[in-house]
Design a protein around this motif. Structure first.
Motif, PDB file in Angstrom:
ATOM      1  N   ILE A  38      -9.550   5.776  12.029  1.00  0.00           N
ATOM      2  CA  ILE A  38      -8.437   6.557  11.529  1.00  0.00           C
ATOM      3  C   ILE A  38      -8.689   6.861  10.056  1.00  0.00           C
ATOM      4  N   ARG A  39      -8.457   8.098   9.669  1.00  0.00           N
ATOM      5  CA  ARG A  39      -8.640   8.510   8.280  1.00  0.00           C
ATOM      6  C   ARG A  39      -7.293   8.527   7.570  1.00  0.00           C
ATOM      7  N   LEU A  40      -7.313   8.069   6.329  1.00  0.00           N
ATOM      8  CA  LEU A  40      -6.108   8.010   5.512  1.00  0.00           C
ATOM      9  C   LEU A  40      -6.344   8.788   4.218  1.00  0.00           C
ATOM     10  N   ARG A  41      -5.326   9.540   3.827  1.00  0.00           N
ATOM     11  CA  ARG A  41      -5.371  10.207   2.518  1.00  0.00           C
ATOM     12  C   ARG A  41      -4.593   9.342   1.545  1.00  0.00           C
ATOM     13  N   LEU A  42      -5.274   8.844   0.545  1.00  0.00           N
ATOM     14  CA  LEU A  42      -4.658   7.917  -0.381  1.00  0.00           C
ATOM     15  C   LEU A  42      -3.553   8.584  -1.182  1.00  0.00           C
ATOM     16  N   ALA A  43      -2.517   7.814  -1.444  1.00  0.00           N
ATOM     17  CA  ALA A  43      -1.431   8.301  -2.287  1.00  0.00           C
ATOM     18  C   ALA A  43      -1.882   8.299  -3.749  1.00  0.00           C
ATOM     19  N   PRO A  44      -1.228   9.095  -4.603  1.00  0.00           N
ATOM     20  CA  PRO A  44      -1.618   9.108  -6.026  1.00  0.00           C
ATOM     21  C   PRO A  44      -1.551   7.715  -6.641  1.00  0.00           C
ATOM     22  N   GLY A  45      -2.623   7.335  -7.325  1.00  0.00           N
ATOM     23  CA  GLY A  45      -2.686   6.032  -7.959  1.00  0.00           C
ATOM     24  C   GLY A  45      -3.367   4.969  -7.126  1.00  0.00           C
TER      25      GLY A  45
ATOM     26  N   LEU B 287       0.821  -1.214   0.000  1.00  0.00           N
ATOM     27  CA  LEU B 287       0.000   0.000   0.000  1.00  0.00           C
ATOM     28  C   LEU B 287       0.852   1.260   0.000  1.00  0.00           C
ATOM     29  N   THR B 288       2.098   1.158  -0.422  1.00  0.00           N
ATOM     30  CA  THR B 288       2.980   2.319  -0.529  1.00  0.00           C
ATOM     31  C   THR B 288       3.252   2.613  -1.999  1.00  0.00           C
ATOM     32  N   VAL B 289       3.630   3.845  -2.277  1.00  0.00           N
ATOM     33  CA  VAL B 289       3.954   4.275  -3.644  1.00  0.00           C
ATOM     34  C   VAL B 289       5.315   4.951  -3.634  1.00  0.00           C
ATOM     35  N   ALA B 290       5.871   5.086  -4.798  1.00  0.00           N
ATOM     36  CA  ALA B 290       7.160   5.762  -4.908  1.00  0.00           C
ATOM     37  C   ALA B 290       7.014   7.240  -4.536  1.00  0.00           C
ATOM     38  N   PRO B 291       7.984   7.800  -3.819  1.00  0.00           N
ATOM     39  CA  PRO B 291       7.878   9.211  -3.421  1.00  0.00           C
ATOM     40  C   PRO B 291       8.015  10.131  -4.622  1.00  0.00           C
ATOM     41  N   SER B 292       7.536  11.346  -4.442  1.00  0.00           N
ATOM     42  CA  SER B 292       7.639  12.341  -5.508  1.00  0.00           C
ATOM     43  C   SER B 292       9.089  12.780  -5.694  1.00  0.00           C
ATOM     44  N   ARG B 293       9.378  13.377  -6.817  1.00  0.00           N
ATOM     45  CA  ARG B 293      10.743  13.833  -7.086  1.00  0.00           C
ATOM     46  C   ARG B 293      11.173  14.899  -6.080  1.00  0.00           C
ATOM     47  N   LEU B 294      10.269  15.772  -5.717  1.00  0.00           N
ATOM     48  CA  LEU B 294      10.599  16.810  -4.748  1.00  0.00           C
ATOM     49  C   LEU B 294      10.973  16.190  -3.399  1.00  0.00           C
ATOM     50  N   ARG B 295      10.269  15.159  -2.998  1.00  0.00           N
ATOM     51  CA  ARG B 295      10.590  14.503  -1.737  1.00  0.00           C
ATOM     52  C   ARG B 295      11.952  13.804  -1.813  1.00  0.00           C
ATOM     53  N   VAL B 296      12.234  13.188  -2.961  1.00  0.00           N
ATOM     54  CA  VAL B 296      13.524  12.520  -3.131  1.00  0.00           C
ATOM     55  C   VAL B 296      14.666  13.521  -3.037  1.00  0.00           C
ATOM     56  N   LEU B 297      14.517  14.663  -3.706  1.00  0.00           N
ATOM     57  CA  LEU B 297      15.563  15.687  -3.661  1.00  0.00           C
ATOM     58  C   LEU B 297      15.731  16.242  -2.252  1.00  0.00           C
TER      59      LEU B 297
END
Length: 466
Positions: A97-104, A58-68
């Motif tokens: 508990i509420r969760l905000r879904l990651a993109p995709g 249930l995880t996704v790859a981080p955004s480029r801004l987060r990686v940098l």
């Protein structure tokens, strides 16, 4: 020797504490959850949230801004990002508990991993509901709330809404006649169907609603509620006389709606209506709920004459189911067995009954008849209901959603007392007066005498003197 004594002194209280916790968990799960289970599950969730989400995919790859940002500030490895977690809100039965879904991501991804999350965080069950696009709520239930049903203290009820049972996610199951006008309720003997019916009647008895009953078991199910009923038929012959009256009442209400629609051109749009709820309150007819118990008795025939009467009654029931909602007439059809082999019109009647509640049944065909056309996976859940759990049922509707529910215990005496106390709410419907059941008067209790009566003896009375 000293070490052994110390061990006994420490181990005795620990064993007593462990035994008390085990006893509380088995006999008072709500108390155990509030005192022990809640802190443990919260700690597990907070400590393992990221790793559990990653293990469940249930995880996704981080955004480029987060990686940098991570590479510029630290030398840590950039790891996949789980859904953003909100505040944990404890309840008397679990956690939310509420969760905000990651993109995709979509809610179905979390729902598919609900069983894994349950084991990872040590709770009884995990349910996923959509709050808004991109936001879901996880409902963690700490224990089996259907083992001993306790309805929530605060239930959002209202007009034509009856909280009748508890769902397996600890939310109340509310029978809303405005949303689901007609319902089919099936259940074998001792399955809890009568208890479900009691809750419906007592919930509606407190509201300004007309209650009409058809009970072909000589009235043994609905007769205790006679003080609150506007009409009661106790055999097929009486039902054959009552149903045409209800159809005529429906037609009269449609005439009232049509008269309202014959309006002047300058009438505002909000005053144009296609059902009774658009009528002014002083012109609106009283809503009517028809309870049909043992619906199979209306289909059974023995002679040719009975067959003609059966066809007429089934046709009238189908008309009420097709057209009754706009006229404020709602159907609650109950029975032990319901199938296509009952005869012509059975499948057509079922198609008009939006809500479905299936208790334990004696055959799979009845479960398929109740739930097979709306949620095929719910059929197996209904067939798996054990006889040791009366009141347990599977509830669904034509939207495809379904859940397990269980009705709390309500004695027949308490239900009948509620109907007697609300007898003054029976509306005045002249067409139904010939079918109003006879209500015997309450016996007047003789007050206890405080003065002890004189004793009676067998001695003869002495003769009077001349």
């Amino acid at each position: 020797m000293t070490d052994l004594t110390t061990l006994l002194e420490v181990g005795g209280p620990l064993a007593a504490l462990g035994g008390g916790a085990a006893y509380t968990r088995a006999n008072h799960p709500g108390v155990y959850w509030s005192t022990i289970g809640l802190p443990i599950s919260t700690t597990r969730l907070l400590g393992s949230y990221g790793s559990v989400m990653e293990a469940c995919g249930l995880t996704v790859a981080p955004s480029r801004l987060r990686v940098l940002a991570v590479k510029a500030t630290t030398k840590r490895e950039v790891r996949p990002v789980p859904p953003r977690r909100g505040i944990i809100r404890p309840t008397s039965t679990g956690l939310r508990i509420r969760l905000r879904l990651a993109p995709g991501q979509e809610p179905a991804d979390l729902a598919a991993s609900a069983e894994r999350l349950r084991h990872a965080w040590g709770v009884h069950a995990v349910y996923v509901t959509t709050v808004k696009p991109g936001v879901v709520e996880l409902r963690l239930v700490g224990y089996d709330v259907l083992r001993k049903v306790r309805m929530p203290r605060k239930v959002a009820d209202g007009f034509l809404k009856v909280p009748v049972a508890l769902r397996e996610d600890a939310m109340p199951f509310v029978r809303d006649y405005r949303t689901i006008p007609h319902q089919l309720t099936l259940g074998a003997t001792l399955s809890g169907k009568s208890m479900f019916l009691r809750h419906l009647i007592t919930g509606l008895a407190r509201q300004p609603v007309a209650l009409v009953g058809i009970d072909c078991k000589r009235g043994v199910e609905l007769a205790p509620f006679a003080p609150r009923l506007s009409a009661l038929a106790t055999d097929p012959e009486q039902a054959a006389q009552l149903l045409p009256v209800l159809v005529k009442e429906m037609e009269d209400r449609y005439d009232l709606i049509k008269a309202r629609q014959g309006i002047a051109p300058d009438t505002p749009d909000e005053e144009i209506t296609s059902d009774i709820w658009g009528l002014p309150e002083h012109q609106r007819p009283t809503p009517l709920v028809l309870f049909v118990d043992e619906v199979a008795e209306l289909f059974l025939v023995a002679t040719k004459k009975d067959e003609e009467r059966r066809d007429e009654m089934v046709t009238q029931l189908i008309r009420l189911a097709q057209l009754g909602r706009a006229a404020g007439i709602y159907l609650e059809v109950c029975g032990q067995r319901f199938g296509a082999e009952l005869g012509k019109g059975a499948t057509m009647l079922r198609a008009q009954l939006t809500g479905r509640v299936c208790h334990r049944v004696n055959d799979e065909a009845s479960a398929k008849m109740a739930l097979g056309d709306i949620a095929p996976e719910a059929v197996m859940a209904a067939c798996a209901i054990a006889p040791e759990r009366p009141g347990l049922a599977v509830a669904g509707d034509t939207s495809g959603g379904w859940s397990r529910i269980r009705t709390p215990y309500l004695s027949l005496g308490d239900a009948a007392e509620t109907c007697r106390d609300t007898a003054h709410l029976v509306p005045d419907l002249p067409a139904l007066k010939p079918f109003r059941p006879d209500v015997p008067a309450r016996p007047v209790e003789t007050p206890a005498r405080l003065v002890k009566p004189r004793p009676v003896t067998d001695c003869p009375t002495p003769p009077r003197p001349a």
